[in-house]
Motif scaffolding. Structure first.
Motif, PDB file in Angstrom:
ATOM      1  N   LYS A 171      -4.049   8.824  -5.935  1.00  0.00           N
ATOM      2  CA  LYS A 171      -4.104   7.585  -5.166  1.00  0.00           C
ATOM      3  C   LYS A 171      -4.356   7.861  -3.682  1.00  0.00           C
ATOM      4  O   LYS A 171      -5.086   7.122  -3.012  1.00  0.00           O
ATOM      5  CB  LYS A 171      -2.803   6.791  -5.333  1.00  0.00           C
ATOM      6  CG  LYS A 171      -2.677   6.058  -6.654  1.00  0.00           C
ATOM      7  CD  LYS A 171      -1.422   5.200  -6.657  1.00  0.00           C
ATOM      8  CE  LYS A 171      -1.330   4.340  -7.912  1.00  0.00           C
ATOM      9  NZ  LYS A 171      -0.103   3.497  -7.892  1.00  0.00           N
ATOM     10  N   LEU A 172      -3.753   8.934  -3.175  1.00  0.00           N
ATOM     11  CA  LEU A 172      -3.947   9.280  -1.766  1.00  0.00           C
ATOM     12  C   LEU A 172      -5.413   9.539  -1.459  1.00  0.00           C
ATOM     13  O   LEU A 172      -5.954   9.041  -0.465  1.00  0.00           O
ATOM     14  CB  LEU A 172      -3.128  10.522  -1.417  1.00  0.00           C
ATOM     15  CG  LEU A 172      -1.726  10.302  -0.870  1.00  0.00           C
ATOM     16  CD1 LEU A 172      -1.020  11.640  -0.688  1.00  0.00           C
ATOM     17  CD2 LEU A 172      -1.755   9.532   0.443  1.00  0.00           C
ATOM     18  N   HIS A 197      -3.376   0.493  -3.339  1.00  0.00           N
ATOM     19  CA  HIS A 197      -3.562   1.701  -2.523  1.00  0.00           C
ATOM     20  C   HIS A 197      -4.967   1.786  -1.936  1.00  0.00           C
ATOM     21  O   HIS A 197      -5.224   2.638  -1.082  1.00  0.00           O
ATOM     22  CB  HIS A 197      -3.237   2.960  -3.345  1.00  0.00           C
ATOM     23  CG  HIS A 197      -4.196   3.242  -4.459  1.00  0.00           C
ATOM     24  ND1 HIS A 197      -4.205   2.521  -5.634  1.00  0.00           N
ATOM     25  CD2 HIS A 197      -5.192   4.172  -4.579  1.00  0.00           C
ATOM     26  CE1 HIS A 197      -5.144   2.995  -6.426  1.00  0.00           C
ATOM     27  NE2 HIS A 197      -5.763   3.987  -5.815  1.00  0.00           N
ATOM     28  N   THR A 247       0.848  -1.193   0.000  1.00  0.00           N
ATOM     29  CA  THR A 247       0.000   0.000   0.000  1.00  0.00           C
ATOM     30  C   THR A 247       0.884   1.245   0.000  1.00  0.00           C
ATOM     31  O   THR A 247       0.666   2.195  -0.769  1.00  0.00           O
ATOM     32  CB  THR A 247      -0.928   0.005   1.227  1.00  0.00           C
ATOM     33  OG1 THR A 247      -1.777  -1.148   1.169  1.00  0.00           O
ATOM     34  CG2 THR A 247      -1.791   1.253   1.274  1.00  0.00           C
ATOM     35  N   SER A 273      -7.260   6.350  -1.539  1.00  0.00           N
ATOM     36  CA  SER A 273      -6.924   5.455  -0.420  1.00  0.00           C
ATOM     37  C   SER A 273      -7.802   5.703   0.800  1.00  0.00           C
ATOM     38  O   SER A 273      -7.942   4.831   1.661  1.00  0.00           O
ATOM     39  CB  SER A 273      -5.447   5.613  -0.033  1.00  0.00           C
ATOM     40  OG  SER A 273      -5.227   6.828   0.683  1.00  0.00           O
ATOM     41  N   LEU A 285       1.358   4.050  -3.143  1.00  0.00           N
ATOM     42  CA  LEU A 285       1.114   5.485  -2.971  1.00  0.00           C
ATOM     43  C   LEU A 285       2.286   6.323  -3.476  1.00  0.00           C
ATOM     44  O   LEU A 285       2.122   7.476  -3.869  1.00  0.00           O
ATOM     45  CB  LEU A 285       0.837   5.802  -1.502  1.00  0.00           C
ATOM     46  CG  LEU A 285      -0.521   5.319  -0.964  1.00  0.00           C
ATOM     47  CD1 LEU A 285      -0.590   5.504   0.543  1.00  0.00           C
ATOM     48  CD2 LEU A 285      -1.669   6.051  -1.638  1.00  0.00           C
ATOM     49  N   ALA A 290       4.332  11.420  -3.048  1.00  0.00           N
ATOM     50  CA  ALA A 290       3.109  10.612  -3.050  1.00  0.00           C
ATOM     51  C   ALA A 290       2.199  11.021  -4.206  1.00  0.00           C
ATOM     52  O   ALA A 290       2.154  12.182  -4.611  1.00  0.00           O
ATOM     53  CB  ALA A 290       2.379  10.769  -1.725  1.00  0.00           C
TER      54      ALA A 290
END
Length: 304
Positions: A119-120, A54, A33, A123, A37, A115
């Protein structure tokens, strides 16, 4: 009883976060994961099955409980109870708590310039539950409802079981997206030596779970953790057991010399990717399947 506060703190130091009030459920950020990221790679489950690393929630409803004390397990087996004791938290508490804990653990990535911003943000809303962090999830009394609640939240679920609760497996009303049965030995002798079962008639129970696997509508998979010098032999016997289960997939995966397993095994017990591939080829011939994918960095080969 579940884990006391001192035992929980010991695992929290290793990255675990417990949820609920009864000390049995929790989450831990997967290595992949974090890698995903930062766009530094993804878990083999993304490569094999399309699960986005992620957005994967690695969790367990039964961290302290397992019927086995496998020598290759990276967990601290001194904390393991072999039967469920005490009260338990409800499924909504566990899932809400696990998502919140994962988000808290990942919040530091929002300050990391490397990062991936998209995706963050994704997530924060995980959509796959890897119910495999620690312990035997089938021991959680409300496992059926846990799977149902994940489904209501539009999660896919990957459930990994040691196969020792065949009756409960057969009676699941809510099947996971993918059901794994661990098959880590070709016969009873190797199994007892390697997996150290703590209950009566364990090999018989595993065989009954293998027989039941073919009745599932979900995707099914047999996973074999290969320990060099211990269980990478008797591929004909593995073949007979796998054919009995008739799974959709077979994962042949290397033991990794990490965590507390280093107190029981050594680097010499960790097979190379080449050795895993060779062993997978032998298994494939026995079960009339083909190697369709692999991940060298994770030392795992997928048969279908």
């Amino acid at each position: 009883m579940s884990l006391n506060l001192e035992e929980q703190k010991k695992l929290e130091y290793s990255g675990y976060r417990f949820v609920g009030k009864n000390g049995h459920a929790g989450t831990k950020i997967c290595h992949w994961t974090k890698k995903s990221l930062l766009n530094q790679g993804v878990c083999y489950k993304e490569k094999f099955y399309g699960i986005e690393s992620h957005r994967c929630l690695q969790m367990s409803p039964a961290i302290p409980f397992c019927h086995q004390k496998c020598s290759f397990c990276w967990r601290d087996l001194s904390l393991t109870r072999t039967e469920w004791e005490g009260d338990y938290d409800d499924v909504k508490t566990i899932i809400d708590g696990a998502i919140e804990a994962q988000n808290n653990l990942l919040c530091g990535f929002f300050g990391n310039d490397n990062a991936d911003t998209k995706k963050l943000l994704e997530s924060k809303e995980p959509n796959n539950a890897a119910i495999s962090l620690a312990g035997e999830p089938m021991l959680y009394p409300d496992i059926d409802e846990l799977l149902a609640e994940f489904q209501r939240r539009n999660f896919t679920t990957f459930l990994v079981s040691n196969g020792l609760m065949h009756e409960k497996l057969k009676n699941l009303e809510n099947e996971p997206t993918q059901l794994y049965i661990s098959l880590d030995a070709p016969n009873n002798k190797v199994y007892k030596d390697l997996c150290n079962p703590q209950i009566n008639d364990p090999w018989e129970k595993i065989n009954k779970s293998l027989e039941a696997l073919s009745t599932f509508n979900s995707r099914t998979c047999i996973r074999t953790t290969c320990v060099k010098g211990k269980n990478m032999k008797n591929h004909e016997e593995y073949g007979k057991l796998i054919n009995k289960a008739n799974p959709d997939y077979v994962e042949i995966k290397a033991y990794m010399c990490v965590g507390y397993s280093r107190e029981r095994l050594t680097l010499d017990n960790m097979p190379t990717f080449h050795e895993i591939h060779d062993f997978a080829e032998k298994i494939a011939k026995e079960i009339n399947k083909e190697i369709i994918n692999d991940s060298e960095i994770s030392r795992v080969v997928l048969l279908k």
